[in-house]
Design an enzyme around this catalytic site. Structure first.
Site, mmCIF file in Angstrom:
data_model
loop_
_atom_site.group_PDB
_atom_site.id
_atom_site.type_symbol
_atom_site.label_atom_id
_atom_site.label_comp_id
_atom_site.label_asym_id
_atom_site.label_seq_id
_atom_site.Cartn_x
_atom_site.Cartn_y
_atom_site.Cartn_z
ATOM 1 N N THR A 116 -5.674 -56.597 41.941
ATOM 2 C CA THR A 116 -5.777 -58.053 41.748
ATOM 3 C C THR A 116 -7.192 -58.473 41.357
ATOM 4 O O THR A 116 -8.176 -57.809 41.738
ATOM 5 C CB THR A 116 -5.400 -58.770 43.063
ATOM 6 O OG1 THR A 116 -5.743 -60.161 42.952
ATOM 7 C CG2 THR A 116 -6.167 -58.222 44.254
ATOM 8 N N TYR A 140 -7.214 -60.201 51.801
ATOM 9 C CA TYR A 140 -6.277 -59.777 50.759
ATOM 10 C C TYR A 140 -7.011 -58.972 49.681
ATOM 11 O O TYR A 140 -6.650 -57.828 49.372
ATOM 12 C CB TYR A 140 -5.579 -61.000 50.140
ATOM 13 C CG TYR A 140 -4.835 -60.667 48.875
ATOM 14 C CD1 TYR A 140 -3.739 -59.818 48.912
ATOM 15 C CD2 TYR A 140 -5.242 -61.171 47.641
ATOM 16 C CE1 TYR A 140 -3.067 -59.478 47.741
ATOM 17 C CE2 TYR A 140 -4.577 -60.847 46.479
ATOM 18 C CZ TYR A 140 -3.490 -59.997 46.530
ATOM 19 O OH TYR A 140 -2.834 -59.657 45.369
#
Ligand code: UFG
Length: 327
Positions: A116, A140
């Protein structure tokens, strides 16, 4: 090829399974159905299990002899990761190690990893290249960065080769509206805007209107899910041809502001849904746009859906169908 897709019943994973099936690959899906759905699978055989279950993983990889693994299964909500970091480190990192470990033990040497843009944190220079420092600002992003690091180290010590794809803002849906985003708790802008247009939400909040951008709202690089799937296919071909481990940004290299996305959503839906300015959301970088020259140059990625209107239209067609079917 015979391919294991973890998280294949989720939003992006189900698009991958569809394309692999259409191309004639043999697909096994490994998913605990925590946010995925059995009926999102257009092809393949589903194994309902969690990546924490090392024994199931071991038996599966030992028996099936996969040519490649594509690893999507992960939690993706930034805010939740701040509130419950261990949930993210456990699933996104520790469980990924279980999978990598089984791959090494049972000779799966091609691995595609869903990473990501959150690994970059708040980069100062735009667009972001793969060489930009990794300074994630939430668990995350950190959990994904740690998995990338583990892959790097393992690939240097064992025969495993990987492609890590750093996704920017993925949106849109299957143009034939067979599958799409089904997550009820979705937090992403385009999905929430469309659900507001459908009347499922009262109003859409614009998080922050005082950023140093053209109209004061955040700018993101929105990429259609099917162009992202094409990037995975190219990654697979590259590894199958003997390519070495590599990391690639996946975005178009151009950004749209929140206000531009809202305006396009109103145009596509024909609905003037309520929008309200709100405070900034914690942890949002003002601008996040990919430099995608590496994947274009090295893998020959030629995205064909670089069109915000098309992205939103496919997502809208899906949202209407999802609502009709009460999904
Ligand atoms: N936004 C709103 N209102 C909403 C939802 C979002 O104004 O109701 C804004 C956000 O503040 C942000 C932009 O719309 O400026 C895009 O937000 P999304 O939640 O759609 O996506 P993010 O940019 O936060 O998320 C993406 C990836 C994550 C990754 C993150 C890194 O989906 O996986 O970028 O910053 F972690």
């Amino acid at each position: 090829m015979k391919i294991l897709v973890t998280g294949g019943a989720g939003y992006i994973g189900s698009h991958m399974v569809r394309t692999l099936g259409e191309k004639g690959h043999e697909v096994v899906i490994y998913d605990n159905l925590s946010s995925g759905h059995r009926d999102s699978l257009l092809y393949g055989r589903l194994v309902v299990s969690d990546l924490a279950d090392r024994e199931t993983l071991r038996i599966l990889l030992q028996e099936e002899r996969f040519d490649a693994v594509i690893h999507f299964a992960a939690f993706i909500a930034v805010e939740e990761s701040v509130k419950d970091p261990l949930k993210y480190y456990r699933n996104n990192f520790s469980n990924a190690l279980n999978l990598i470990d089984a791959c090494v033990k049972y000779g799966v040497n091609k691995f595609i990893f869903s990473s990501t843009a959150a690994v970059y944190g708040m980069p100062e220079k735009m667009p972001v290249t793969e060489e930009t420092s990794l300074l994630p600002i939430n668990p995350y992003g950190a959990s994904k960065m740690m998995t990338e690091r583990a892959l790097r180290d393992v690939s240097e010590s064992a025969g495993l080769r990987y492609v890590a794809l750093r996704y920017f803002n993925v949106a849109g849906a299957d143009p034939m509206t067979r599958i799409g985003q089904r997550y009820r708790e979705a937090t992403h802008l385009i999905t929430l805007a469309l659900r507001t247009a459908l009347g499922e939400r009262k109003s859409l909040s614009v998080f922050g209107t005082d950023y140093a951008t053209s109209d004061g709202t955040c700018i993101r690089d929105y990429i259609h899910v099917d162009d992202l799937i094409d990037a995975h296919l190219l990654g697979l071909d590259y590894l199958a041809a003997g390519g070495g481990s590599r990391i690639f940004n996946c975005g178009y290299g151009r950004g749209y502001s929140v206000r531009e996305v809202v305006a396009m959503t109103k145009k596509v839906t024909g609905i003037d849904f309520p929008v309200a300015d709100a405070d900034r959301r914690a942890g949002d970088p003002p601008v996040l746009v990919a430099d995608s020259s590496r994947i274009r140059g090295e893998l020959g990625w030629r995205p064909s859906r670089d069109d915000l209107e098309f992205i939103i239209r496919t997502a809208w067609d899906w949202e209407k169908k999802r609502r009709e079917l009460h999904l």
